[in-house]
Write a protein that holds these residues in place. Structure first.
Motif: not given
Length: 385
Positions: A115-123, A176-189, A297-299
């Motif tokens: 599992f590779e965890v990524v936290t997409p970060t908007p500007n 089995n390689y899974i990209i984990v998409i942590n969407d916490s910064l895409l939501l009202p903080y 892909f796992y959101q």
């Protein structure tokens, strides 16, 4: 910096997040306020324990980044701590972390996963829109586009990492390689209950944003011709690639003490294989769920909020909301082993996540959720005491 000092600094951050997200409960009085303080103490104890459990998995940059003044680095690192906890409580074993490679290697039911965890970060501009209660049309369009591009960019980087890991033999064919998409910064903080009772971040198609990013950007097509006859045989629409989306019905009506629940319905959606980037001349291919070496892909929303509920024994089976997207080759393995709320595969109808009744009733989402938790936990617990 010693472990005790790091933990004290983290407790300050956890307190800040608790106070900003659960202000409704801190503003209660008397016995109810004391009850909130008891929850807060248990909340801290729980987080402290999972942090201590995570210590063997830390890399050399972890301590610096989780204490960084750049708040996004904290959120990226705490997501790793929370996902490690998520793996352990959902039956994964032999969890390891190497100096180079995916964040976690683990097994379950004899199957190997990484599992590779990524936290997409908007500007900063997009963050302001995410946290804004009311958006005009142009702001909404900008928000949807930029938030999606933030996700596609993050996924693109992790797919490049995967190819590098495979070349070096760090990730093998049987893993089995899974990209984990942590969407916490895409939501009202500072808003409460994301990752608990609120859904994962959705796109303008009302599907999880990871679906648009990996299976094609979907646009709802309301052309009535599609509903009056079989769309596959509609010659005027033959040049459009359409798929069905299942619209979940989560409204029930009670009549003469009998509950009736409406059936799910379908919408037809226009799937685009490419989306424009910030540079108008460029596009990004987003129909990638079947064409990469990633098994899925796992959101998931990885925030501390879940520990407010896990304090209560009857709530300890609650998991963060999530969406799992699987390549067909590994569909059954992923479906069986990785917990999810909604599942997606290119050969199956897309399912829209349940929509909160707050939207249907025209009520403020935060207040509706706070009141729901209060009614289901506070009034019952204090009355019981």
């Amino acid at each position: 910096m010693g472990s005790d000092m790091i933990l004290e600094r983290l407790k300050e951050k956890w307190k800040q997040n608790f106070e900003s997200r659960f202000e409704f409960f801190l503003n209660l009085t008397g016995e109810e306020r004391k009850f909130t303080k008891d929850i807060y103490e248990a909340f801290l104890i729980s987080l402290e324990q999972i942090y201590k459990d995570f210590i063997p998995y830390k890399d050399k940059h972890f301590d610096i980044e989780i204490l960084s003044k750049e708040s996004e680095k904290y959120d990226q690192r705490i997501a790793e701590v929370l996902f490690n906890f998520h793996l352990r409580r959902t039956g994964f074993v032999d969890i390891k972390s190497k100096n180079e490679g995916p964040d976690f290697f683990a097994t379950k039911n004899g199957h190997k996963f990484c599992f590779e965890v990524v936290t997409p970060t908007p500007n900063q501009e997009i963050k302001k829109l995410i946290n804004k209660k009311e958006l005009n049309d142009s702001e909404r369009i900008l928000l949807y586009k930029e938030r999606l591009l933030t996700v596609t960019s993050s996924i693109s980087r992790k797919l490049e990492d995967l190819e590098r890991f495979k070349e070096k033999g760090i990730v093998n064919e049987d893993e089995n390689y899974i990209i984990v998409i942590n969407d916490s910064l895409l939501l009202p903080y500072d808003a409460p209950w994301y990752g608990v009772i609120n859904n994962v971040c959705i796109s303008d198609s009302t599907l999880p944003i990871s679906v648009d990013a990996t299976m094609g950007r979907s646009e709802i097509d309301f052309d009535m011709e599609l509903y009056n006859e079989n769309y596959e045989n509609t010659t005027s629409k033959s040049n459009i690639k359409l798929k069905k989306m299942v619209v979940k019905n989560n409204i029930s009506v009670t009549f003469n003490n009998q509950t009736s629940t409406g059936s799910d319905s379908f919408l037809y959606i226009n799937v685009k294989e490419m989306i424009p980037t910030r540079k108008a001349s460029n596009t990004i291919i987003v129909d990638i769920s079947e064409s990469t070496n990633a098994a899925g892909f796992y959101q998931i929303t990885l925030r501390e909020d879940i520990f407010f509920l896990l304090v209560f024994e009857h709530m300890r089976t609650n998991l963060p909301k999530s969406a799992l997207i699987s390549r067909t080759q590994e569909k059954y393995i992923l479906r069986k082993n990785i917990p999810y709320y909604v599942f997606y595969n290119i050969h199956e109808d897309k399912v829209q996540p349940d929509i909160s009744p707050a939207y249907i009733l025209g009520k403020d989402l935060d207040h509706f959720n706070n009141q729901s938790i209060y009614n289901n936990l506070y009034s019952k617990f204090i009355k019981k005491k």
